[in-house]
Scaffold this motif. Structure first.
Motif, PDB file in Angstrom:
ATOM      1  N   ALA A   1      36.347  49.245  44.185  1.00 40.30           N
ATOM      2  CA  ALA A   1      36.666  50.540  43.300  1.00 40.30           C
ATOM      3  C   ALA A   1      37.657  50.282  42.076  1.00 40.30           C
ATOM      4  N   GLY A   2      38.710  49.390  42.560  1.00 42.97           N
ATOM      5  CA  GLY A   2      39.531  49.131  41.400  1.00 42.97           C
ATOM      6  C   GLY A   2      38.983  48.067  40.401  1.00 42.97           C
ATOM      7  N   LEU A   3      38.061  47.238  40.929  1.00 38.92           N
ATOM      8  CA  LEU A   3      37.301  46.342  39.970  1.00 38.92           C
ATOM      9  C   LEU A   3      36.623  47.202  38.963  1.00 38.92           C
ATOM     10  N   THR A   4      35.621  48.039  39.502  1.00 33.94           N
ATOM     11  CA  THR A   4      34.725  48.660  38.944  1.00 33.94           C
ATOM     12  C   THR A   4      35.454  49.745  37.800  1.00 33.94           C
TER      13      THR A   4
ATOM     14  N   TYR B   1      42.526  40.773  29.332  1.00 32.38           N
ATOM     15  CA  TYR B   1      41.657  41.909  29.784  1.00 32.38           C
ATOM     16  C   TYR B   1      41.273  41.292  31.281  1.00 32.38           C
ATOM     17  N   GLY B   2      40.768  40.041  31.425  1.00 36.71           N
ATOM     18  CA  GLY B   2      40.527  39.684  32.680  1.00 36.71           C
ATOM     19  C   GLY B   2      41.558  39.718  33.638  1.00 36.71           C
ATOM     20  N   THR B   3      42.743  39.410  33.110  1.00 38.02           N
ATOM     21  CA  THR B   3      44.078  39.608  34.169  1.00 38.02           C
ATOM     22  C   THR B   3      44.067  41.095  34.491  1.00 38.02           C
TER      23      THR B   3
ATOM     24  N   VAL C   1      38.665  36.645  46.087  1.00 39.85           N
ATOM     25  CA  VAL C   1      37.344  36.419  45.381  1.00 39.85           C
ATOM     26  C   VAL C   1      36.981  37.355  44.530  1.00 39.85           C
ATOM     27  N   LEU C   2      37.170  38.549  44.903  1.00 35.88           N
ATOM     28  CA  LEU C   2      36.914  39.546  44.023  1.00 35.88           C
ATOM     29  C   LEU C   2      37.578  39.896  42.878  1.00 35.88           C
ATOM     30  N   GLY C   3      39.152  39.453  43.198  1.00 41.66           N
ATOM     31  CA  GLY C   3      39.704  39.508  41.786  1.00 41.66           C
ATOM     32  C   GLY C   3      39.452  38.365  40.916  1.00 41.66           C
ATOM     33  N   GLY C   4      39.061  37.191  41.462  1.00 37.98           N
ATOM     34  CA  GLY C   4      38.537  36.232  40.672  1.00 37.98           C
ATOM     35  C   GLY C   4      37.376  36.701  39.456  1.00 37.98           C
ATOM     36  N   LEU C   5      36.389  37.316  40.562  1.00 37.36           N
ATOM     37  CA  LEU C   5      35.223  37.899  40.038  1.00 37.36           C
ATOM     38  C   LEU C   5      35.692  38.842  38.832  1.00 37.36           C
ATOM     39  N   GLY C   6      36.546  39.602  39.098  1.00 37.00           N
ATOM     40  CA  GLY C   6      37.093  40.552  38.187  1.00 37.00           C
ATOM     41  C   GLY C   6      37.656  40.157  36.840  1.00 37.00           C
TER      42      GLY C   6
ATOM     43  N   LEU D   1      44.079  45.003  38.867  1.00 31.25           N
ATOM     44  CA  LEU D   1      43.613  46.271  39.457  1.00 31.25           C
ATOM     45  C   LEU D   1      42.927  46.336  40.589  1.00 31.25           C
ATOM     46  N   THR D   2      42.017  45.114  40.791  1.00 33.28           N
ATOM     47  CA  THR D   2      41.466  44.869  42.167  1.00 33.28           C
ATOM     48  C   THR D   2      42.402  44.272  43.198  1.00 33.28           C
ATOM     49  N   VAL D   3      42.959  43.460  42.872  1.00 35.17           N
ATOM     50  CA  VAL D   3      43.973  43.043  44.225  1.00 35.17           C
ATOM     51  C   VAL D   3      45.035  43.822  44.491  1.00 35.17           C
TER      52      VAL D   3
END
Lengths: 288, 484, 450
Positions: free
Chosen positions: B172-175, B41-43, B10-15, B48-50
């Motif tokens: 953290a990765g997401l941010t 950019y989205g990917t 879910v976090l990845g999708g949000l990212g 980096l999140t996942v």
């Protein structure tokens, strides 16, 4: 025999007229499938069929003994196909049909009673690309005599091999390494080995399909010299791309164009004074 | 486990959406001035999140049981370990008990607090757990219980920490990735590098599989050779496993059966396959070829279990009734001959299609050369084509041999189970593969030499076929290069 | 001057010499050997298929007997309140006498003569029949106390009698069946009470124990195989295609890629049973997945199928001409984009074909599955999500697979299982034929020549 040989060397012009092979009204078709029928009717049938390629159209040629006959013409004109008619090599191609009459010393080679195997022993062939078997040099040359049973013992066979290699002007180069593989020789040597191989079955006619096209100029010169030598014993038919080569080595020349035999005659005449305008165009480089 | 994975995804999708949005915003809404397409950019952010979170999660899941096991085993006295046989056995008891207590809590046998203060003296844990459907092998010893309790406690703590760390890493990765996103970021290059990494990982799986095969077999074989002398295994002439101990586990009779059956199979398959290939390549008209070739290749698509049943119900009885019994050579329907012939049939298409390829690779000019000299077709085949194709054909035969040696179902159903050193082909014999199946099927105790021997057999089989395969592949490859 | 030609006397083309004739005979002989070899191959295929079809087709038909059954309330619902939970306490043993009594009563009512005792008579019915009745009653408690017309399985030997496997002569020697039973069965068949008809249960029912081959079915095995194919389908093509793309489009020629290549070609030729050992050691002993779960089976088969998929995928990637790649690169696409946007779609039909062929291979594979415990006797249909809490949540339930079921049946004593095993193979072959037909269709439909 000996007398004949000497005579041919002293007086070649008279020997030219001894007829060896004769082709009359030869047609060749590709893609004919397994169709059979009466020779005359089949030719007409096949010629009318759109799916069949009509590669040779009603060709008449006389091959004289102890003469080099050259077939020239642009790519795809049927000269190689016609060469393969002369020893029935086309039999090995699926869907290929030959009609018309071809004789060797008066005997119809397309007669159903003729065994192509026996025919090919009399009409040998050398190919465009040197194709030595993956065997030793000795075994390459001995292959023909062995299968045809031409030698009675080992010494005899060795004799035939040596003579054939000498005749192909390669003996001196390979005599010390007869056990080496034939594929290890240089291109020109390979081609002369193939000629030795063909000569070893003591054929009467030797067919050569662009024998120099994959060789460098020096090797080509050697093979051409060899062809001139061979003329003293065999009737040689050579297909060539190079007009200079035809002019150099042949006495008779046949010009093929789009499956037709356009002109056939003495080499000198064809190259100096062709009677057909198409021949002239080809020789002067306008078509080809 | 699942919930944490879901959270990461879910976090990845949000990212993905945030990254895309920020990229477009940084370009002032004009996607054309971005370095890469907005998707990248989205990917980039999603990756980096996942990826780091999942990697850490994976490592954690592998390391955690090891650490816990190490800590728990300390609680068990030395003699407890020797009593049970090995560390592994003790640990599996501990793990089973810990799982059992957890299940007990789930199913309401006791509360979490009660579970934490269980005592072997006051509660018959085995009976309590049996009530809620958890079966334990033996009564619970205090040391085991203590170890189980510690491991439960540790895994609780560890799970909490794992969730915190993994989710923290994902956020953290997401941010970080989101903050870095701007119109000049080379998002496509990053994403493509990640994809390339994925592709490389996928292709290394082949190596990992081989390593897995070798390691697992070497490991267990080493255990076997601690219990059984390797000289007796490799040179033993008797195969007589008995689960009461004192087994004789000699390889030679199995190897003999394997080789004998493979030999018969090759005697059937090589001539038939080779002649069939020659006929298809040199003689058959296109019509005949278009029918016969697929029909023979159907033989290759039939599962080996089908051949096994064929051997069992048709070929075996046939050979016994019409050959073995009248000749007085035996009364067994499963025999070397049965398995060999059926395996030979299975190998026909294998030999024929490989040889067909190889014969077709022999240049036509060689055939023409031979015909031009007045050779017949068979003379050409025998004296020119086959010698030229020989290396390739030898390679094909070696590959077929490797198939025959490793074949299992046909010999399981057709060859019999008696290990025997005999020459009579109508006698039942057995092979390496049959015994691997035999020793590992059903309930097996992986600490007994009778079960572990299967791994040593497997290693032997792997080594033999590996040599044959590599040798064959090298020959075939050399041969192909020669005519290319 | 000696000349070669002098040694060979002039011969006419029309006069074949002895040597040439001999050579031509050898030629003919050689050709016949070739034809014989092709013939032997095709003959073997035909014998194989007829043998399997011949012994297996009958398993799709089963013999049933019809008669009215009195569902006596005092026997099957002692509590008398039609509560299925309480009625479940009566096991199939409680139903057996019910059936036997009803059967006997039916014969008497119809005036059919026989010389058998109650036990011998009851033995004609399948051991599985009481369970069928019980399931029916538990599903519909209102039936208790009524008389219902049922059609139930007869015993395996009686079934064999109608399929020609059991004869009067063999019944004399067989402890499990008597000639008197066969005589009665024939009488009932003539009346139409005993019929042999198509049997869906063979495909849908779970396995049955060794004493009741007539009830054994392929349901669990088909579901198990299906789950394994799902696992293979989910894992093998993506991994295989990814590996192929790397090796074919990106990898430099170096030691590392060479190592991968050698590994792939070797794995394609490693005996399948070795993969079973790998699965046992890694997935079951080390990772502690459930034995006999389709998940483990699928993982093992995935590893086995990968080389096949990689080899065919690489071939179809190689068949896409370089000009396509250059065209894409020339328009400013990255290498990754040129591969994923242009090369991969063009190679798709080949990849699909390879995948289906790999799947078909995996479907028929037996040996590795034996080692990971798929020979277990399983009667419960496995669920997609595991019911056991301590296993992996997906496909962790025990199951068998089609080819393994064949093997298990061949290991049972009752000869009726040979028929079942052959029948199972027919089902397996039907699946394989369908898969291969799809592969051929795809190839025909999308094949492109450059």
């Amino acid at each position: 025999m000996k007398d004949l040989n000497e005579m041919s060397q002293t007086d070649q012009e008279s020997a030219v007229d001894v007829l060896k092979m004769q082709a009359r009204g030869v047609d060749v078709f590709y893609g004919a499938g397994g169709r059979t029928g009466s020779a005359a009717g089949m030719a007409a049938d096949l010629a009318a069929d759109k799916n069949v390629t009509h590669a040779i159209k009603g060709v008449d040629v006389d091959i004289a003994d102890k003469t080099v006959t050259a077939f020239i013409g642009p790519s795809g004109c049927g000269k190689s196909t016609f060469l393969r008619v002369l020893n029935r090599m086309n039999d090995t191609i699926e869907g290929c049909r030959v009609t018309g009459k071809v004789t060797l010393e008066g005997e119809d080679i397309y007669d159903p009673n003729v065994d192509p195997v026996q025919l090919r022993a009399k009409v040998g062939m050398v190919f465009q690309k040197p194709n030595p078997f993956p065997k030793s040099i000795f075994d390459n040359v001995a292959y023909g005599p062995r299968i045809h049973g031409l030698s009675s013992n080992k010494a005899d066979l060795a004799d035939i091999v040596e003579r054939s290699l000498r005749r192909a002007a390669i003996w001196n180069e390979v005599k010390d390494r007869l056990d080496a593989p034939g594929t290890g020789l240089s291109g020109g040597q390979q081609q002369r080995l193939c000629i030795a191989r063909a000569v070893a079955t003591s054929p009467e006619v030797l067919l050569m399909d662009e024998p120099c096209s994959s060789l460098d100029p020096i090797a080509t010169a050697q093979v051409e010299e060899l062809i001139d030598d061979l003329r003293s014993r065999y009737s040689v038919v050579i297909v060539t791309h190079s007009m200079q080569q035809a002019a150099r080595v042949s006495q008779k020349t046949a010009f093929f164009h789009l499956g037709n035999l356009v002109e056939f005659g003495d080499t000198d005449k064809i190259f100096t004074n062709p009677s057909d305008p198409r021949t002239e165009s080809y020789i002067t480089g306008r078509i080809g | 486990m699942l919930s944490i994975l879901t959270a990461i995804v879910v976090l990845g999708g949000l990212g993905f959406f945030l990254g895309r949005q920020r990229a477009i915003a940084s370009a002032g809404g004009d996607a054309r001035i971005l370095h890469s397409l907005p998707v990248y950019y989205g990917t980039n952010v999603a990756l980096l999140t996942v990826v780091p979170a999942v990697l850490v999660l994976g490592v954690w899941l592998i390391v955690q049981p090891m650490v816990i096991a190490g800590a728990a085993i300390d609680l068990i006295p030395e003699q407890g370990v020797t009593q049970a046989g090995s560390r592994d056995l003790v640990m599996s008891d501990v793990r089973r008990l810990a799982d059992g207590i957890n299940t007990g809590v789930e199913r309401g046998a006791f509360t979490a607090a009660e579970a934490a203060s269980l005592d072997t003296a006051t509660t018959d844990i085995r009976a309590v757990l049996a009530d809620v459907g958890v079966a334990l092998g033996t009564d619970v010893e205090p040391a085991i219980l203590a170890a189980a309790q510690r491991s439960r406690q540790m895994s609780d703590t560890a799970s909490t920490w794992m969730q915190v760390i993994v989710l923290g890493l994902a956020v953290a990765g997401l941010t970080y990735a989101w903050l870095r996103t701007n119109k000049d970021l080379r998002a496509r290059n990053t994403v493509e590098r990640a994809i390339l990494g994925l592709l490389i990982t996928a292709s290394t799986l082949a190596i990992l599989t081989t390593v897995g095969i070798v390691l697992s077999m070497v490991w267990e074989s080493a255990n076997f050779f601690q219990l059984y002398r390797w000289q007796d295994f490799f040179f033993g002439l008797e195969w007589r496993p008995s689960f009461e101990g004192g087994s004789e586990l000699g390889l030679i009779p199995l190897l003999w059966g394997t080789i004998y059956i493979s030999l018969i199979a090759l005697l059937v398959a090589v001539p038939i396959g080779l002649f069939a290939a020659i006929y298809m390549a040199e003689y058959a008209s296109r019509r005949v070829r278009s029918v016969a070739k697929p029909l023979i290749e159907v033989l290759a698509g039939i599962p080996t279990i089908v051949y096994g049943l064929f051997a069992l119900i048709t070929v075996g009885p046939l050979l016994r009734d019409y050959f073995a019994a009248p000749l007085g050579l035996g009364t067994s329907s499963s025999s070397v001959m049965t398995a060999g012939i059926v395996m030979g049939i299975m190998l026909i298409p294998f030999v024929s299609s490989l040889s067909d390829d190889i014969i077709n690779a022999v240049p036509q000019s060689l055939r023409d050369g031979s015909y031009g000299l007045g050779a017949t077709q068979s003379e050409t085949v025998k004296q020119v084509v086959l010698p030229a194709a020989l290396p390739g054909i030898v390679g094909a035969i070696l590959l077929a041999a490797s198939r025959a040696i490793g074949e299992t179902m046909i010999v399981v159903l057709g060859a019999g189970a008696a290990a025997r050193l005999d020459l009579n082909p109508f006698e039942a014999m057995t092979t390496v593969t049959v015994k691997i199946v035999g020793q590992l099927t059903g309930d097996t105790d992986f600490s007994s030499p009778e079960a572990l021997v299967a791994f040593a057999l497997g290693l032997t089989l792997f080594a033999i076929t590996l040599c044959l395969n590599i040798f064959a592949l090298v020959i075939v490859r050399k041969y192909r290069e020669q005519y290319e | 001057m000696s000349d070669v030609t002098q040694k060979a006397p002039k011969r006419s083309l029309f006069a074949p010499d002895a040597r040439t004739q001999k050579r031509n005979r050898a030629e003919k002989r050689f050709q016949y050997y070739g034809m014989a070899a092709v013939g032997v191959g095709i003959f073997a295929l035909i014998v194989l298929l007829t043998s399997i079809l011949g012994s297996g087709l009958s398993s799709f038909r089963q013999t049933y007997i019809s008669f009215p059954v009195d569902l006596l309330a005092e026997r099957i619902d002692p509590e008398g309140n039609r509560n299925p939970a309480e009625m479940a306490a009566v096991t199939t043993f409680g139903y057996m006498p019910l059936l036997a009594m009803s059967f006997q009563a039916h014969l008497e009512a119809e005036g059919i003569e026989h010389e058998m005792g109650a036990r011998e008579l009851a033995a004609m019915l399948s051991d599985d029949a009481p369970a069928q009745i019980r399931d029916r009653v538990l599903a519909n408690p209102d039936l208790v106390g009524t008389t219902i017309d049922v059609q139930i399985l007869v015993g395996g030997r009686i079934d064999g009698f109608f399929k020609g496997r059991v004869t009067m002569a063999s019944a004399e020697r067989d402890r499990n069946v008597s000639p008197a039973q066969l005589v009665l069965a024939q009488v009932l068949a003539d009346r139409g009470d005993v019929v042999t008809r198509f049997n869906w249960d063979f495909i849908t029912a779970p396995d049955a124990s060794g004493q009741r081959p007539e009830a054994a079915g392929l349901g669990v095995a088909i579901i198990g195989s299906f789950y394994m194919m799902l696992v293979v389908l989910a894992l093998a093509p993506p991994i295989g295609v990814a590996a192929s793309i790397y090796l074919e489009e990106f990898a430099a020629k170096n030691r590392f890629t060479d190592l991968i290549e050698v590994n792939i070609s070797n794995l394609a030729a490693v005996p399948s049973i070795v993969f079973g050992i790998l699965g046992l050691a890694v997935f079951i002993n080390f990772m502690e997945f459930n034995q006999s779960s389709p998940l483990v089976g699928g993982l093992v088969l995935t590893l086995m199928t990968l080389p096949t998929i990689i080899i065919t995928t690489r071939a179809s990637l190689r068949a896409v001409p370089p000009s396509i790649r250059q065209a894409a690169l020339g328009l400013g696409a990255s290498r990754m984009q040129s591969v994923f946007h242009h090369v991969l779609p063009l190679a798709m039909p080949g990849i699909l074909t390879g995948t289906i062929i790999g799947l078909a291979q995996a479907l028929g594979e037996t040996a590795p599955l034996l080692l990971i415990g798929m020979v277990a006797f399983v009667r419960e249909y496995p669920d997609l999500m595991s019911t056991h809490s301590n296993s992996f949540p997906l496909m962790g339930d025990g199951a068998t697979a089609l080819p393994v079921q064949v093997y298990s049946w061949t290991q049972r004593a009752d000869p009726a299982f040979v028929e079942r095993a052959s029948g199972a193979i027919i089902v397996l072959l039907v699946f394989l034929v369908v898969m291969n037909a799809i592969a051929i269709l795809l190839r025909r439909r999308f094949e492109r020549r450059w």
